[in-house]
Design an enzyme around this catalytic site. Sequence first.
Site: not given
Ligand code: PLP
Length: 468
Positions: A112
């Site tokens: 993120k």
């Molecule tokens: C947020 C997150 C996901 C999922 O990603 P999306 O874009 O919501 O599908 C997967 N793995 C981790 C570690 C995350 O923080």
Amino acid sequence: MRYISTRGRAPELGFDDVLLTGLARDGGLYLPQSWPQFSADDIRALRGLSYPELASRVIGPFTGGCIEPAALSTILTESYRDFGHKAVAPLQQLEPALWVMELFHGPTLAFKDFAIQFLGRAFDHVLTKRGERVTIVGATSGDTGPAAIEACRDRDAVDIFFLYPHNRVSEVQRRQMTTVTSKNVHALAVEGTFDDCQDIVKAMFNDETFRDDVRLSAANSINWARIVAQIVYYFHAAVSLGAPDRAVSFAVPTGNFGNIYAGYAARAMGLPISQFIIGSNVNDILPRFFDSGALTTGTVTPTISPSIDIQVSSNFERFLFELYGRDGRATEAAVTEFREKGTLSVGSNLWHRAQDTFDGYRTDEAETKAVIGDTYRNSNYLLDPHSAIGVASARARRKDSTTPVVVLATAHPAKFPDAVKEASGVYPELPPALADLRERPERIEVLPNNLQVIQKYVRAQLGIAEAA
Ligand SMILES: *Cc1c(COP(=O)(O)O)cnc(C)c1O
């Protein structure tokens, strides 16, 4: 470049307004009116560029002049400067034609950071130009809050409040929020669950007086600018492995569908991508959809991959919009039906078209742990539980053994140390930049699960009085 809503009833906006607005006024999600196109030669010209340079080329067409090229380039250089690896998103080969792209070298160790580091700076740039300020409010179950706080800590034009469930996030996740001392950053421990936190945030947005008084804004995963920043690493991986002359596939541990949707966008822009594989844990609404044509929500079961413990994927609406031929009315009807009945059937035509684009795979806890353990023993490589789900789904669902599959490693193993230790026998250490996290002083603010109390707190911190 203009943006339209998936529900077709909100005003068309430019990049800067889409950035600041997040959710469209008709409840829909914004999308570009058309996809910028990259020819084979355009893609070839990306070879050898640094990550921020590549990002400028990919993101530039989406900004439609709202951020000048030089400013965009500075924003992107700064966004990725503090990543813990020179390559920003390094690729590691696990076995023949199976690669892991490490998206966890950002300041909070999850993918993120890629989107939110950009988002925070883009917000600041656009707001400063307009002479405005906003207050970002969000709820986090553990990953988004730290990433957003990290990205906003030194921004001039934003205050940020993040609500997290008291005693229900991991120690690392909590400390990543509570040890930040910047005056514009507020992590609030709410005496309730993540759903309670989300409800309070929604209620704050629905309170028009409050929303206008504090100039409320969101940084959640439906913000188009987050998707745009995530498109970049699909280009980065594909070009590194031979695009445009060779196609690659991607396997992505998926929750809200934002990350894998960015891959879909990359393909719509001309990047040759052969397969998209959705990795899910037992909360498997998406694999069930691609297996049956019916999107049916269930109860959420907590797992060792908590960031994808989701039974409603908010960004899926963007794909539904494409599936319904970009018909906003049909998309809205479908989303409404799903919300009211908890289930939606798209019919066999659209189902088969959806299957042409995505494959889904469900991993249970035992398989996830086995993949972590086996990968450590066979390849001396530590996967976090989410990335392990990506590896399991790549192996299970790839259609051929020669097209390289890139698994997106979405979190550093040290973010989920107990699960990784149990599965592999090894305790993953935090990288040097965070090694002293457990010694840093914390500021924990516990508030009751009560909208009025929290609104009062936010107003007090901002020095904004309540109207008489
Ligand atoms: C947020 C997150 C996901 C999922 O990603 P999306 O874009 O919501 O599908 C997967 N793995 C981790 C570690 C995350 O923080």
